[in-house]
Structures are given as C-alpha cells and as structure tokens.
Design an enzyme around this catalytic site. Structure first.
Site, PDB file in Angstrom:
ATOM      1  CG  ASP A 135      -1.897  -1.063   1.384  1.00  0.00           C
ATOM      2  OD1 ASP A 135      -2.199  -1.553   0.561  1.00  0.00           O
ATOM      3  OD2 ASP A 135      -2.134  -1.535   2.431  1.00  0.00           O
ATOM      4  CG  ASN A 136       0.437   3.908   2.422  1.00  0.00           C
ATOM      5  OD1 ASN A 136      -0.401   4.637   2.098  1.00  0.00           O
ATOM      6  ND2 ASN A 136       0.513   2.991   3.391  1.00  0.00           N
ATOM      7  CB  CYS A 137       3.809   1.258  -3.180  1.00  0.00           C
ATOM      8  SG  CYS A 137       5.923   1.135  -3.600  1.00  0.00           S
ATOM      9  CG  LEU A 138       5.505   7.423  -3.608  1.00  0.00           C
ATOM     10  CD1 LEU A 138       6.348   8.449  -3.591  1.00  0.00           C
ATOM     11  CD2 LEU A 138       3.978   8.173  -3.720  1.00  0.00           C
TER      12      LEU A 138
END
Lengths: 111, 93, 120
Positions: A108-111
């Site tokens: 999650d939250n991965c650019l």
C-alpha cells in the site's frame, strides 16, 4: 508444458500478479516469478526476499520503499540500505517487484 | 488561530470537552449540524467557559428549532470567511 | 516558532469503525511523501494503542502489527492525552509503543505548532 508452468498453474494470483495466499510461496515460486521479470536470483536477492517475509510476519503489511530501505539498513548494514542498491537488484519499482517475488501482497502507499 | 467545528449533540460530552481543551483564546468554535444543540440555554454555562469566540451555523439552528440562542449566527458565506480568517480548521465529530 | 508538519488526531476506538485504520494509513502515506507526521491519540483513540490486540476472530488486521512498524516510517512522535488515559484507568505501561503524554493545557500548543491538523 514445462515444470515451471505447472508450478505457477497450481498457485492463485491477484489481478496484479501478487500471490493471493502467502503460504503458497516457495523458493521455486520466487525463481519462476523472477524469470518472468528477467531476473536471476543471487544471494543478494534472497537476503532481501527473506527480509521482506520477516517484515510481513512482524508488521502484517508489505513495506513501501522508505521503510524497506530503512529495514534493510538496520538488518544488512548501511551499504545495502540504500535505494540505489535495491534498484539494481529489483529494477523498476523495487518495493513492488521484491514484494511480488517474496509472495507478499502489493505494498500500500507505494508511489 | 484555529477554527474548531463541532457537530456532535450534547450526549457526546467527550467530544465537546476535548474540543474545549484544545482551544485557546485566539481560537473560535463553530457549532454545526447536531452541535448546534449546545446553543440551548441549558448549556450556556459550558459555552461561557469557552476561551475563544463561539458561532453557530444559522441554517442548522433554524432547521432544528433551536431558539433563544444568544450566539452569533452565521450563514454559509460567513462559514467560508471564518475558514479563511483562521490558520486552519480542525473538526470535532 | 513556525508551524510545520502534519498532526493526525484520532479519537475513535479501533475495530468498531475503520477510523483507526484510516488514521494509521494516512500517517503512513504522509511519511511516504516525506511529510513529518505526529500522531495524537485522544478520547477513545487511546484504545488503539492498547497492547495484546488479537482481532483475528473478528476478521480484522491487527493494528498493533502496523503500529510497531511506525519507527521504520520515521513516525516517532506519538502523543497521548493524559486525561484520556486517566479517565479510562490506563497508563503508559498498557500501551504497545513508547508515547509522549500530553496534558490538556498543552493541547492548544500541540495543534498550533503543526501546519496541518487532520482529524480522523
């Protein structure tokens, strides 16, 4: 049909190619997925993959790049705890590629 | 300078108390939605203990029939003005 | 002192709603974008930090697991309201991570010293 195809057919993946069930992972699965990425796994790759599986066991999620770099730094030292080092091992998006090979869900939250 | 908005009715005392403890005298409190019931005379003592200014959203006051309020009532454009005249907005819900 | 960073304020107990998980996700996301983050646990939000959570029976992810990774996201400042702990009969020993206990009188300053306050 090759053995590798048979191996992958017995495993369930999500829409983005991540293992649906963490427990279906094995080193052979990682090897096969690595081939799809055009990578051949060395000791340097394996220590990251096992570190990721340990991370997941503790924290129940796959890390984004920043915590991954920090975790690698803490476990494997300053030389390896750099994004450039992980970029060389897992080109493209290291957090995503390494999570996939380690049998973890997509970070999650991965650019 | 913070605008605090509060939308909880008096049964939720903790929400009101927490908003109060987070306020200082430069801050403002705006009562909205069910928060406007705090404008009833029964709670005037609690409202009086608020360090900064207190407002209520007119539409919510009228909709709920909360009369006799001595609070300063504002409409939507007043709400917008409050938002821009404070450094930030913190909502309590 | 000029205001900087993001304060994420969370006041809900875990598992009854997604608020606790949302607050944690927001904090991790801020960190990924290299924004300095402070977490503030108020009211029932202090229950999020209770140790020994094991929500498998209610089919939820253990909040404690993700919380323990916060230092890896460089989220080191966890503030907890003293009055919220006191009124629930809790102390810092009951919590999963080391925290900074803040009194009610310090709350206005904590809010004003951050550039943004997110209430989740």
């Amino acid at each position: 049909m090759t053995d590798k195809n048979i191996l992958l057919q017995s495993i369930e993946f999500d829409d983005e190619g991540y293992l649906a069930d963490l427990s279906q992972w094995s080193p052979e699965v990682a090897e096969t997925l690595a081939q799809q990425e055009g990578l051949s796994l060395t000791e340097a790759h394996w220590e990251i993959l096992y570190l990721l599986r340990e991370f997941y066991a503790l924290y129940e999620h796959a890390p984004a790049m920043r915590p991954l770099v920090k975790a690698v730094k803490q476990k494997l030292g300053d030389e390896k705890g750099k994004s450039i080092y992980l970029m060389q091992l897992f080109p493209g998006s290291p957090a995503k590629v390494s999570a996939r090979l380690a049998g973890l869900p997509k970070p999650d939250n991965c650019l | 300078m913070i605008l605090h908005t509060l939308n909880q009715a008096p049964a939720n005392t903790a929400c009101f108390q927490s908003a109060l403890s987070a306020m200082d005298e430069q801050d403002s409190l705006l009562l909205i939605e069910d928060g406007v019931y705090w404008a009833l005379p029964a709670y005037s003592d609690q409202l009086a203990s608020i360090p900064g200014r207190v407002f209520a959203l007119e539409a919510d006051i009228r909709s709920r029939g909360v009369g006799n309020s001595t609070l300063e009532c504002i409409d939507d454009s007043g709400f917008v003005q409050l938002c821009v005249s404070h450094h930030k907005v913190v909502s309590w819900f | 002192m000029s205001a900087e960073g993001i304060l994420i304020m969370t006041r809900a107990a875990p598992y009854g709603s997604s608020a606790a998980r949302d607050a944690l996700d927001a904090a991790l996301t801020c960190s990924v974008f290299e924004q300095p983050v402070t977490l503030l646990f108020l009211d029932d939000g202090v229950f999020q930090l209770l140790k020994g959570q094991s929500p498998t029976e209610i089919s939820q992810k253990n909040l404690n697991a993700v919380q323990q990774s916060l230092p890896l996201y460089d989220i080191e400042r966890l503030c907890v309201s003293r009055s919220s702990l006191d009124s629930r009969g809790l102390g810092t020993d009951d919590l999963i991570l080391p925290v900074e206990v803040v009194g009610d009188a310090e709350l206005p300053q904590l809010l004003s010293q951050h550039r943004h306050v997110l209430s989740i």
